[in-house]
Design a protein around this motif. Structure first.
Motif, PDB file in Angstrom:
ATOM      1  N   THR A 137      -2.597   1.977  -9.729  1.00 58.58           N
ATOM      2  CA  THR A 137      -1.369   1.183  -9.759  1.00 58.58           C
ATOM      3  C   THR A 137      -1.262   0.420 -11.083  1.00 58.58           C
ATOM      4  O   THR A 137      -0.197   0.372 -11.695  1.00 58.58           O
ATOM      5  CB  THR A 137      -1.338   0.195  -8.578  1.00 58.58           C
ATOM      6  OG1 THR A 137      -1.477   0.936  -7.355  1.00 58.58           O
ATOM      7  CG2 THR A 137      -0.053  -0.597  -8.548  1.00 58.58           C
ATOM      8  N   LYS A 159      -2.031  -1.418  -3.890  1.00 54.91           N
ATOM      9  CA  LYS A 159      -2.982  -0.302  -3.856  1.00 54.91           C
ATOM     10  C   LYS A 159      -2.215   1.009  -3.694  1.00 54.91           C
ATOM     11  O   LYS A 159      -1.297   1.101  -2.882  1.00 54.91           O
ATOM     12  CB  LYS A 159      -3.965  -0.475  -2.697  1.00 54.91           C
ATOM     13  CG  LYS A 159      -4.891  -1.684  -2.886  1.00 54.91           C
ATOM     14  CD  LYS A 159      -5.724  -1.972  -1.671  1.00 54.91           C
ATOM     15  CE  LYS A 159      -6.864  -0.999  -1.599  1.00 54.91           C
ATOM     16  NZ  LYS A 159      -7.738  -1.283  -0.422  1.00 54.91           N
ATOM     17  N   ASN A 160      -2.625   2.003  -4.488  1.00 54.19           N
ATOM     18  CA  ASN A 160      -2.033   3.343  -4.422  1.00 54.19           C
ATOM     19  C   ASN A 160      -0.514   3.313  -4.480  1.00 54.19           C
ATOM     20  O   ASN A 160       0.158   4.059  -3.777  1.00 54.19           O
ATOM     21  CB  ASN A 160      -2.485   4.068  -3.145  1.00 54.19           C
ATOM     22  CG  ASN A 160      -3.975   4.284  -3.119  1.00 54.19           C
ATOM     23  OD1 ASN A 160      -4.585   4.616  -4.129  1.00 54.19           O
ATOM     24  ND2 ASN A 160      -4.568   4.071  -1.968  1.00 54.19           N
ATOM     25  N   ASP A 167       0.827  -1.211   0.000  1.00 55.91           N
ATOM     26  CA  ASP A 167       0.000   0.000   0.000  1.00 55.91           C
ATOM     27  C   ASP A 167       0.859   1.257   0.000  1.00 55.91           C
ATOM     28  O   ASP A 167       1.829   1.346   0.769  1.00 55.91           O
ATOM     29  CB  ASP A 167      -0.894   0.059   1.244  1.00 55.91           C
ATOM     30  CG  ASP A 167      -2.022  -0.946   1.222  1.00 55.91           C
ATOM     31  OD1 ASP A 167      -2.413  -1.366   0.125  1.00 55.91           O
ATOM     32  OD2 ASP A 167      -2.502  -1.306   2.305  1.00 55.91           O
ATOM     33  N   ASP A 168       0.479   2.210  -0.837  1.00 52.26           N
ATOM     34  CA  ASP A 168       1.119   3.533  -0.848  1.00 52.26           C
ATOM     35  C   ASP A 168       2.632   3.452  -0.977  1.00 52.26           C
ATOM     36  O   ASP A 168       3.361   4.214  -0.348  1.00 52.26           O
ATOM     37  CB  ASP A 168       0.747   4.323   0.413  1.00 52.26           C
ATOM     38  CG  ASP A 168      -0.745   4.537   0.539  1.00 52.26           C
ATOM     39  OD1 ASP A 168      -1.362   4.966  -0.451  1.00 52.26           O
ATOM     40  OD2 ASP A 168      -1.300   4.268   1.620  1.00 52.26           O
ATOM     41  N   ASP A 177      -5.181  -1.967  -7.836  1.00 49.66           N
ATOM     42  CA  ASP A 177      -6.212  -0.969  -8.076  1.00 49.66           C
ATOM     43  C   ASP A 177      -5.935  -0.292  -9.417  1.00 49.66           C
ATOM     44  O   ASP A 177      -4.884  -0.479 -10.024  1.00 49.66           O
ATOM     45  CB  ASP A 177      -6.299   0.043  -6.929  1.00 49.66           C
ATOM     46  CG  ASP A 177      -5.048   0.897  -6.767  1.00 49.66           C
ATOM     47  OD1 ASP A 177      -4.048   0.667  -7.466  1.00 49.66           O
ATOM     48  OD2 ASP A 177      -5.081   1.806  -5.936  1.00 49.66           O
TER      49      ASP A 177
END
Length: 112
Positions: A93, A70-71, A50-51, A90
């Motif tokens: 990405t 994700k992100n 994530d991120d 997602d």
């Protein structure tokens, strides 16, 4: 020597201008981690990503396995050294990976 890292917390870790090699990272938190100007080779990322931020990295035999991305940003000229097995990403990405000409085989788009 290969390292197997499980359950570690890599939240906010920044790796810059170096090498990150021969690691399998499973069940570890990688939220808001960044890899900048880094040579990433023979690494397996498993689990939640994530991120995360990958910029100007060179990839060689890097696998995302059973990962949910994700992100996460991939700002690299080429992503040809990355492989995906049973992954989800997602839309954002996925588009970064597509623009970097990554082989998107093995990635399912998250639609919810």
């Amino acid at each position: 020597m290969e390292s197997f890292i499980t359950g570690a917390d890599f939240t906010g870790v920044k790796i810059k201008s170096g090498g990150f090699e021969k690691n399998t990272i499973s069940g570890a938190s990688r939220n808001q981690s960044s890899f900048i100007d880094t040579y990433v080779a023979d690494v397996v990322f498993e689990g939640q990503v994530d991120d995360c931020y990958f910029e100007n990295c060179a990839f060689k035999r890097v696998t995302f396995k059973n990962a949910k991305l994700k992100n996460s940003f991939f700002k690299n000229k080429s992503l040809k050294g990355i492989y995906f097995t049973d992954c989800q990403a997602d839309r954002m990405t996925y588009e970064f990976l597509k623009n970097g000409k990554a082989d998107l085989t093995g990635i399912e788009l998250i639609t919810t």
